[in-house]
Design a protein around this motif. Structure first.
Motif, short mmCIF file in Angstrom:
data_model
loop_
_atom_site.label_atom_id
_atom_site.label_comp_id
_atom_site.label_asym_id
_atom_site.label_seq_id
_atom_site.Cartn_x
_atom_site.Cartn_y
_atom_site.Cartn_z
N ALA A 3 -1.06 -7.39 6.39
CA ALA A 3 -2.16 -6.90 5.41
C ALA A 3 -1.77 -5.27 5.51
O ALA A 3 -1.89 -4.37 4.61
CB ALA A 3 -3.33 -7.16 6.05
N ARG A 4 -1.50 -4.83 7.04
CA ARG A 4 -1.33 -3.51 7.27
C ARG A 4 0.03 -2.78 6.52
O ARG A 4 -0.08 -1.96 5.86
CB ARG A 4 -1.03 -3.21 8.68
N ALA A 5 0.98 -3.91 6.38
CA ALA A 5 2.00 -3.25 5.78
C ALA A 5 2.06 -3.12 4.31
O ALA A 5 2.43 -2.40 3.73
CB ALA A 5 3.37 -4.43 6.28
N ALA A 6 1.25 -4.19 3.74
CA ALA A 6 0.65 -4.16 2.38
C ALA A 6 -0.03 -3.11 2.03
O ALA A 6 0.36 -2.15 1.04
CB ALA A 6 0.10 -5.39 1.89
N LEU A 7 -0.80 -2.59 2.70
CA LEU A 7 -1.81 -1.38 2.71
C LEU A 7 -0.90 -0.08 2.72
O LEU A 7 -1.19 0.82 1.98
CB LEU A 7 -3.02 -1.15 3.80
N LEU A 8 0.04 0.06 3.69
CA LEU A 8 0.94 1.21 3.81
C LEU A 8 1.70 1.24 2.49
O LEU A 8 1.93 2.33 2.20
CB LEU A 8 1.96 1.04 4.97
N ARG A 9 2.24 0.04 2.15
CA ARG A 9 2.89 0.05 0.76
C ARG A 9 2.05 0.75 -0.35
O ARG A 9 2.55 1.61 -1.23
CB ARG A 9 3.49 -1.21 0.34
N THR A 10 1.00 0.25 -0.49
CA THR A 10 -0.03 0.60 -1.62
C THR A 10 -0.24 2.22 -1.41
O THR A 10 -0.23 2.94 -2.45
CB THR A 10 -1.25 -0.20 -1.50
N GLU A 11 -0.43 2.52 0.01
CA GLU A 11 -0.95 4.19 0.06
C GLU A 11 0.43 4.88 -0.32
O GLU A 11 0.35 5.92 -0.82
CB GLU A 11 -1.32 4.11 1.48
N ARG A 12 1.80 4.53 -0.04
CA ARG A 12 2.82 5.30 -0.35
C ARG A 12 2.99 5.18 -1.78
O ARG A 12 3.30 6.29 -2.45
CB ARG A 12 3.93 4.61 0.34
N GLU A 13 2.70 4.24 -2.48
CA GLU A 13 2.90 4.18 -3.97
C GLU A 13 1.84 4.94 -4.57
O GLU A 13 2.01 5.58 -5.51
CB GLU A 13 2.68 2.67 -4.43
N ARG A 14 0.39 5.04 -3.95
CA ARG A 14 -0.40 5.92 -4.52
C ARG A 14 -0.24 7.26 -4.51
O ARG A 14 -0.32 7.97 -5.45
CB ARG A 14 -1.78 5.73 -3.93
N ARG A 15 0.04 7.81 -3.21
CA ARG A 15 0.70 9.10 -2.87
C ARG A 15 1.75 9.57 -3.96
O ARG A 15 2.03 10.46 -4.44
CB ARG A 15 1.07 9.25 -1.72
N LYS A 16 2.89 8.81 -4.14
CA LYS A 16 3.80 8.75 -4.89
C LYS A 16 3.35 9.17 -6.42
O LYS A 16 4.00 10.24 -7.07
CB LYS A 16 4.81 7.84 -4.96
N ALA A 17 2.29 8.37 -6.77
CA ALA A 17 1.99 8.63 -8.17
C ALA A 17 1.35 9.76 -8.41
O ALA A 17 1.34 10.53 -9.22
CB ALA A 17 1.27 7.29 -8.58
N LEU A 18 0.42 10.15 -7.04
CA LEU A 18 -0.40 11.19 -7.33
C LEU A 18 0.50 12.66 -7.26
O LEU A 18 0.29 13.49 -8.08
CB LEU A 18 -1.28 11.45 -6.17
N ARG A 19 1.81 12.47 -6.58
CA ARG A 19 2.38 13.67 -6.45
C ARG A 19 3.09 13.97 -7.84
O ARG A 19 3.59 15.22 -8.10
CB ARG A 19 3.75 13.68 -5.65
N THR A 20 3.09 12.99 -8.79
CA THR A 20 3.57 13.34 -10.40
C THR A 20 2.51 14.03 -10.86
O THR A 20 2.93 14.46 -12.19
CB THR A 20 4.20 12.06 -10.98
N GLU A 21 1.42 13.94 -10.59
CA GLU A 21 0.22 14.45 -11.34
C GLU A 21 0.29 16.18 -11.27
O GLU A 21 0.77 16.48 -10.28
CB GLU A 21 -1.08 13.87 -11.07
N ARG A 22 -0.18 16.78 -12.43
CA ARG A 22 -0.25 18.13 -12.48
C ARG A 22 -1.56 18.54 -12.43
O ARG A 22 -2.53 17.96 -13.29
CB ARG A 22 0.39 18.80 -13.68
N ARG A 23 -1.97 19.41 -11.50
CA ARG A 23 -3.67 19.95 -11.43
C ARG A 23 -3.36 21.46 -11.60
O ARG A 23 -2.89 22.09 -10.73
CB ARG A 23 -4.24 19.31 -10.33
N GLU A 24 -4.00 21.80 -12.38
CA GLU A 24 -4.16 23.17 -12.69
C GLU A 24 -5.31 24.00 -12.01
O GLU A 24 -6.36 23.47 -12.35
CB GLU A 24 -4.10 23.56 -14.19
#
Length: 217
Positions: free
Chosen positions: A141-162
């Motif tokens: 479960a911890r490993a799955a959460l880490l994967r989810t968090e990494r994916e979330r952060r990766k997706a957020l980094r592609t977003e542009r915020r002005e």
């Protein structure tokens, strides 16, 4: 030891089919007859043997008799059991009272000490297996959460915020900056230069920033 006390301590032996061993012990106990058979719990995989790559078959617990076909019942019930064994209307699983030379041999507690010990050891083993399984599930479960968090952060980094120059912002997920409000000095959509007062000025990824008025709201 008088006869009544002896009857409370000794056991007669019942025989049944292997698949009905546990059912017989439970049925007799539910009917008011003290009966016992040593049991153990094992874990077995459930479902089809072929599963998708990366997945595991779920495990289920199965209670099994340690001594299949044998059930022990108190001597005080031997006459009742003899009648039930031949009663076609009995609702108990089919069984017979074990006899030798025309008599039902009786055994004392010492004779089943080894079986009780086997049952105790089996209980300890399944407890250890359950604890290990729980820890393994927590690890996964911890490993799955880490994967989810990494994916979330990766997706957020592609977003542009002005952000506009002079806009007040906070960094909610940064404990070191908790409660602090910064002022945007420069921004390119992917990161911003933020001044928090004094000499504390930092370049922070845009996805980490939250406008102060939105935070307050």
């Amino acid at each position: 030891m008088d006869g009544e006390a002896s009857a409370l301590r000794r056991w007669c032996i019942l025989r049944t089919s292997g698949g009905k061993t546990l059912a017989l012990a439970r049925s007799l106990s539910a009917g008011g007859i003290e009966a016992w058979t040593p049991t153990r719990t094992v874990k077995r995989p459930k479902g089809p043997k072929r599963v998708k790559p990366g997945t595991r078959r779920p495990m289920v617990e199965i209670e099994m008799p340690i001594l299949p076909t044998f059930v022990f019942a108190r001597e005080a019930h031997v006459e009742t059991l003899a009648a039930l064994a031949t009663d076609e209307r009995s609702r108990h699983p089919a069984f017979s009272v074990f006899t030798h030379a025309g008599r039902a041999p009786l055994i004392g507690e010492r004779s089943i000490t080894g079986l009780r010990e086997a049952e105790r050891v089996a209980a300890e083993l399944i407890a250890v297996a359950r604890e290990h399984e729980t820890k393994e599930e927590q690890r996964r479960a911890r490993a799955a959460l880490l994967r989810t968090e990494r994916e979330r952060r990766k997706a957020l980094r592609t977003e542009r915020r002005e952000f506009t120059i002079g806009q007040r912002v906070t960094v909610p997920d940064a404990r070191a900056l908790s409660g602090m409000t910064g002022i945007v000095q420069a921004s390119d959509g992917t990161s911003a230069l933020v001044a928090f007062g004094g000499s504390l000025t930092m370049t922070i990824e845009a996805w980490r920033l939250l406008p102060n008025d939105l935070q307050a709201g």
